[in-house]
Every structure is written in C-alpha cells, then in structure tokens.
Design a protein around this motif. Sequence first.
Motif, PDB file in Angstrom:
ATOM      1  N   LYS A 100       5.255   4.942  -2.236  1.00 33.39           N
ATOM      2  CA  LYS A 100       6.281   4.133  -1.548  1.00 33.39           C
ATOM      3  C   LYS A 100       7.658   4.427  -2.122  1.00 33.39           C
ATOM      4  CE  LYS A 100       8.006   0.698   0.969  1.00 33.39           C
ATOM      5  NZ  LYS A 100       9.313   0.378   0.374  1.00 33.39           N
ATOM      6  N   ASN A 159       8.542  -1.833  -4.208  1.00 33.26           N
ATOM      7  CA  ASN A 159       8.337  -0.434  -3.828  1.00 33.26           C
ATOM      8  C   ASN A 159       7.102   0.182  -4.479  1.00 33.26           C
ATOM      9  OD1 ASN A 159      10.512   0.010  -2.035  1.00 33.26           O
ATOM     10  ND2 ASN A 159      11.924   0.077  -3.760  1.00 33.26           N
ATOM     11  N   THR A 161       3.389   1.180  -4.459  1.00 35.03           N
ATOM     12  CA  THR A 161       2.359   1.421  -3.442  1.00 35.03           C
ATOM     13  C   THR A 161       1.126   0.565  -3.699  1.00 35.03           C
ATOM     14  OG1 THR A 161       3.118   3.705  -3.315  1.00 35.03           O
ATOM     15  CG2 THR A 161       0.993   3.213  -2.307  1.00 35.03           C
ATOM     16  N   VAL A 165       2.489  -2.574  -1.486  1.00 35.58           N
ATOM     17  CA  VAL A 165       2.397  -2.075  -0.120  1.00 35.58           C
ATOM     18  C   VAL A 165       0.958  -2.062   0.399  1.00 35.58           C
ATOM     19  CG1 VAL A 165       2.832  -0.127   1.418  1.00 35.58           C
ATOM     20  CG2 VAL A 165       4.483  -0.702  -0.368  1.00 35.58           C
ATOM     21  N   TYR A 169      -0.766  -4.783   3.124  1.00 35.47           N
ATOM     22  CA  TYR A 169      -1.227  -4.366   4.449  1.00 35.47           C
ATOM     23  C   TYR A 169      -2.681  -4.772   4.681  1.00 35.47           C
ATOM     24  CZ  TYR A 169      -3.019  -1.544   8.237  1.00 35.47           C
ATOM     25  OH  TYR A 169      -3.650  -1.138   9.387  1.00 35.47           O
ATOM     26  N   GLU A 304       3.493   1.067   6.344  1.00 32.39           N
ATOM     27  CA  GLU A 304       4.755   0.356   6.508  1.00 32.39           C
ATOM     28  C   GLU A 304       5.040   0.052   7.977  1.00 32.39           C
ATOM     29  OE1 GLU A 304       7.591  -0.440   3.844  1.00 32.39           O
ATOM     30  OE2 GLU A 304       5.494  -0.947   3.448  1.00 32.39           O
TER      31      GLU A 304
END
Length: 346
Positions: A100, A159, A161, A165, A169, A304
Amino acid sequence: MTIRSGTTARCLASAWVVLALSVAWPHGAAAMEREAAGPLRFALISPQSRQETEEKWTPVLTALGRYLGMTVEADVATDYAGAIWSLRSGRAQLAWLGNKGAMEAVDNAGAEVFAQQTYPSGLGGYYSYVIVAKESPLADVDDLISTAAGLTLAQGDPNSTSGTVVPNYYLFSRRHLEPRKIFKRVTQANHEDNIVAVAEGRADAATVASVHYDQVGRKRPEVVAATRIIWRSPLIPGDPLVWRKDLPPDLKARIAGFFLNYGVAGHGKKSAVLAEERAALERLDVRSFVASDNRQLMSVRLLELAKTRTQIEMDKSASPADQSRRLKEIDRKIAEIDRLSNPAAN
C-alpha cells in the motif's frame, strides 16, 4: 541577439544543455549532481524500534555503498507517510515499503517498484493476522464483530497493507462495516506495539503482519505466547523495494544488480562474503530479493477500489445519478486492472 565573447557563448550553451536535460528528464540534472556528491538515502519503516531497524539494515546498506562507491544512509521514518514524503521531496532515492505504501509512492512520489523480498519459508508473500489474548473469549472474527461495540481494536498505519488495508477489506468492507463506527475504540501503532498491547490487555484484538508476529515470537516469545490467531488473510505479495524514477539508468542497473545478487551464490563470490550476506538477510527475515515491477501492486489496487465501491454503495447522501456515475468509474478502473493483470486473456 549578439554574442560578445566566446566565454559568454560557452556559458549560454551550457545553460541550454542543462535546460534541455531538465525538460527531457525532470530532476535529471539534480539526480546526477546527487549521484556525484552523495549520499544515497534509503527510506525505511520501523515496524519495531528505530534503532533496531537501523541496526538490521546497516550491513546491507554498508555493502550497497561499497558496491556503488558512494555513501548510503538509512532514513528511518515512524510511518509510511514520512517515508513517502522523503521520496517525493528527493531526500531519499530508495525505500523499503509495504504494498500500500509503495502504491502511494508510485502514484504520488515519482517512484517505481524494482524488487520484492521473499521470505525464509520460501513464500513470496506473507499474511495479515487478527490476534487476541490467549484467554480471550473471542473464538473467531464473527465473535469479534458481534461484540465490537465494547472492544478496542489495534490497527496498523493507514498505509500498512497487512495492518489496515487487507483486514479492512476482507473483514469489514465486504460486510459493509467501518471499524471506527463499530468498535468502542480503534488505535494505530506499529506491529510490535500492537502485539504487546494485546498481550498486556490494552487492546482486545489487533491486525498484524505474520512476518512481524514471527519476529516478535523469536525475540519475545512470552509476548506471543500470551496471544493467539483467530483469522488469517489470503497471501499478500512480499514487501517491495522502490526507487525514484528519475535516478540515472546506470545507477538503477547497479542498484538492482546488488539487491538481486545479495545473499545469492555466484561466480567469484567468496564463501565468507556469502555467509555474511545471508546472516544480514536472516536478521531482516528475508531469504532473497527478486525482480519485480509496479504490477505487483495490482492486488492492493483492487482491494482499495473494492473498498471505495462499498463506500459509494453505502453513501445515502448521494443522488442515484451521482452514485451510478461513481460506480461506473470504479468498475472501469477495476476492469482496467483486470486487463493489465491478465494480458494473455486480452
């Protein structure tokens, strides 16, 4: 215009050369001056302490400096934003980032991926975990989500991953949930601090990278023993190395040659040197570096975009027409990434 002296003419000619270089190659003259003057700066994220990160990377960066014939310095940041700023401002020319963070550097800091790490296990990637205290009543992520209103969740850098992120998700966006809206409290820290927070009872759960969980387990086994894993993500591509795109091509070739051969047996490499390189990589929890490029970021881009799509669908303030327009644009971007990721299918 009349040129009155040979010296003036030569000065003007030199100025036109510099101007041409600047137009054809943004920051090219500055990059060449920096190469001659040094030092080369390598931006690093500190998943543990700053001092520990510097100590682990010093043998590699010292060897890189010897190989290039210039000084190479570590530029350690406490978060991804700091490392990305170093690249964008030109303070740093190289960086080790998560996927990310690398995506942000490629999009906003004039960077590109040139290599990625592999791990001692032989895997070309790692996992995101959700961990809880060993004695926690939480058995799985369904328990975590159903009781979130009374819990503290420790996450990574925005930021990160694996720290943010990927778990956001798979665990929340696909359920149309936002962590900060469902948990009593959401905190952000590095991986080691989050593991310790769970072990000490300051957080009920944390999202961490498998590689850092293993590292802390070797260094502080009693901390990891006080926790357990309740969720594991799909495999995440290994962390990339990036450089500024405006580095001179010959310098890029030498940097790539160094990393792709570091810790690898080769013609003329002495056994003592190979052993030293492999010991340095072992301290970084790295098996080797292999060639890569910006395509390795495709999976994170899809995550993303999928997260953004879910947010648009949940936005009740948008008009149907605006919502439809935004969704079509997201779907176009997703289709484009699919096309780039699967060229054989086109």
